[in-house]
Design a protein around this motif. Structure first.
Motif, mmCIF file in Angstrom:
data_model
loop_
_atom_site.group_PDB
_atom_site.id
_atom_site.type_symbol
_atom_site.label_atom_id
_atom_site.label_comp_id
_atom_site.label_asym_id
_atom_site.label_seq_id
_atom_site.Cartn_x
_atom_site.Cartn_y
_atom_site.Cartn_z
ATOM 1 N N LEU A 74 0.756 -1.193 0.062
ATOM 2 C CA LEU A 74 -0.008 0.077 0.219
ATOM 3 C C LEU A 74 0.910 1.263 0.074
ATOM 4 N N ILE A 75 1.881 1.091 0.852
ATOM 5 C CA ILE A 75 2.791 2.350 0.747
ATOM 6 C C ILE A 75 3.459 2.601 -0.410
ATOM 7 N N GLU A 76 3.934 1.497 -1.307
ATOM 8 C CA GLU A 76 4.493 1.743 -2.545
ATOM 9 C C GLU A 76 3.423 2.219 -3.509
ATOM 10 N N GLU A 77 2.092 1.858 -3.371
ATOM 11 C CA GLU A 77 1.307 2.160 -4.484
ATOM 12 C C GLU A 77 0.885 3.515 -4.131
ATOM 13 N N LEU A 78 0.741 3.901 -2.802
ATOM 14 C CA LEU A 78 0.161 5.234 -2.635
ATOM 15 C C LEU A 78 1.571 6.395 -3.144
ATOM 16 N N SER A 79 2.657 5.917 -2.899
ATOM 17 C CA SER A 79 3.781 6.786 -3.128
ATOM 18 C C SER A 79 3.851 6.864 -4.664
ATOM 19 N N LEU A 95 -3.978 2.019 -10.215
ATOM 20 C CA LEU A 95 -5.279 2.334 -9.327
ATOM 21 C C LEU A 95 -6.110 1.084 -9.141
ATOM 22 N N ARG A 96 -6.172 0.213 -9.923
ATOM 23 C CA ARG A 96 -6.723 -1.020 -9.528
ATOM 24 C C ARG A 96 -6.173 -1.962 -8.596
ATOM 25 N N ARG A 97 -4.782 -1.787 -8.746
ATOM 26 C CA ARG A 97 -4.034 -2.309 -7.640
ATOM 27 C C ARG A 97 -4.240 -1.947 -6.173
ATOM 28 N N LEU A 98 -4.177 -0.506 -6.533
ATOM 29 C CA LEU A 98 -4.298 0.006 -5.025
ATOM 30 C C LEU A 98 -5.750 -0.202 -4.710
ATOM 31 N N ALA A 99 -6.926 -0.225 -5.345
ATOM 32 C CA ALA A 99 -8.204 -0.647 -5.078
ATOM 33 C C ALA A 99 -8.313 -2.288 -4.417
ATOM 34 N N THR A 100 -7.422 -3.121 -4.763
ATOM 35 C CA THR A 100 -7.456 -4.373 -4.528
ATOM 36 C C THR A 100 -6.772 -4.281 -3.109
ATOM 37 N N LEU A 101 -5.616 -3.888 -2.753
ATOM 38 C CA LEU A 101 -4.941 -3.570 -1.730
ATOM 39 C C LEU A 101 -5.697 -2.881 -0.565
ATOM 40 N N SER A 102 -6.650 -2.117 -1.050
ATOM 41 C CA SER A 102 -7.229 -1.379 0.107
ATOM 42 C C SER A 102 -8.452 -2.010 1.059
ATOM 43 N N VAL A 103 -8.569 -3.272 0.463
ATOM 44 C CA VAL A 103 -9.561 -4.281 1.143
ATOM 45 C C VAL A 103 -8.605 -5.584 1.530
ATOM 46 N N GLY A 104 -8.869 -5.981 2.975
ATOM 47 C CA GLY A 104 -8.127 -7.125 3.129
ATOM 48 C C GLY A 104 -8.398 -7.719 4.503
ATOM 49 N N GLU A 105 -7.816 -8.704 5.089
ATOM 50 C CA GLU A 105 -7.912 -9.295 6.365
ATOM 51 C C GLU A 105 -7.110 -8.357 7.227
ATOM 52 N N ALA A 106 -7.608 -8.292 8.495
ATOM 53 C CA ALA A 106 -7.214 -7.403 9.616
ATOM 54 C C ALA A 106 -5.962 -8.349 10.219
ATOM 55 N N ALA A 114 -3.693 -1.322 13.127
ATOM 56 C CA ALA A 114 -4.144 0.165 13.164
ATOM 57 C C ALA A 114 -3.314 0.770 12.119
ATOM 58 N N ALA A 115 -2.157 0.178 11.896
ATOM 59 C CA ALA A 115 -1.379 0.976 10.873
ATOM 60 C C ALA A 115 -1.804 0.641 9.529
ATOM 61 N N VAL A 116 -2.103 -0.429 9.127
ATOM 62 C CA VAL A 116 -2.553 -1.031 8.057
ATOM 63 C C VAL A 116 -4.044 -0.383 7.681
ATOM 64 N N LEU A 119 -3.640 2.727 6.314
ATOM 65 C CA LEU A 119 -3.074 2.981 4.893
ATOM 66 C C LEU A 119 -4.309 2.719 4.070
ATOM 67 N N GLN A 120 -5.313 1.563 4.592
ATOM 68 C CA GLN A 120 -6.307 1.260 3.751
ATOM 69 C C GLN A 120 -7.271 2.382 3.613
ATOM 70 N N LEU A 121 -7.390 3.253 4.500
ATOM 71 C CA LEU A 121 -8.305 4.477 4.651
ATOM 72 C C LEU A 121 -7.733 5.384 3.663
ATOM 73 N N ARG A 122 -6.294 5.526 3.823
ATOM 74 C CA ARG A 122 -5.766 6.781 2.916
ATOM 75 C C ARG A 122 -6.276 5.976 1.479
ATOM 76 N N ALA A 123 -5.788 4.882 1.120
ATOM 77 C CA ALA A 123 -5.993 4.377 -0.187
ATOM 78 C C ALA A 123 -7.276 4.628 -0.519
ATOM 79 N N ARG A 124 -8.320 4.496 0.056
ATOM 80 C CA ARG A 124 -9.746 4.681 -0.068
ATOM 81 C C ARG A 124 -10.010 6.094 -0.633
ATOM 82 N N VAL A 125 -9.679 6.749 0.344
ATOM 83 C CA VAL A 125 -9.687 8.542 0.015
ATOM 84 C C VAL A 125 -9.197 8.617 -1.355
#
Length: 135
Positions: A74-79, A95-106, A114-116, A119-125
């Motif tokens: 997520l950090i790599e894709e957001l950068s 963008l599709r990869r970022l969308a895929t990474l923004s959903v996942g198991e806790a 909390a950190a992930v 990051l997921q929230l930032r990707a969704r924003v």
């Protein structure tokens, strides 16, 4: 009172009393409160709990490893998205990869979770700003 005959013929006539005969053999316990089966179960109970703890540890460690990897991606894709937006072009595949990474198991670890989640929230924003959904 009822007597109990041992293997070698000794007799115990009361609870808590031990009688020895000439060659070792059957004895009654001092308190009479726990039977042999109960003592065996209580001795093996901690081992059973230990095995359950080991079974719980492995999936938690695996979930943490997957969450950590997803967080790094997520950090790599957001950068990369930040650089693409600064240059004026956004790659639809990223963008599709970022969308895929923004959903996942806790993650099992609360700090990592909390950190992930952040990051997921930032990707969704970012996806919402671009008019895309994380589906």
């Amino acid at each position: 009172m009822v007597g109990v005959r041992g293997v070698t013929g000794g007799v115990a006539t009361g609870a808590g009393r031990q009688v020895r005969s000439s060659g070792g053999g059957f004895r009654l316990g001092g308190t009479g409160g726990t039977s042999g089966a109960a003592a065996a179960q209580s001795a093996s109970a901690p081992q059973g709990i230990g095995l359950l703890a080991l079974q719980e540890t492995a999936p938690a460690a695996e979930r943490d490893a997957r969450a950590r990897k997803r967080g790094e991606e997520l950090i790599e894709e957001l950068s990369a998205l930040q650089l693409a937006m600064l240059s004026g072009r956004a790659d639809p595949a990223r963008l599709r990869r970022l969308a895929t990474l923004s959903v996942g198991e806790a993650a099992a670890d609360p700090g990592l979770a909390a950190a992930v989640a952040g990051l997921q929230l930032r990707a969704r924003v970012e996806l919402a700003r671009l008019g895309l959904s994380p589906d």
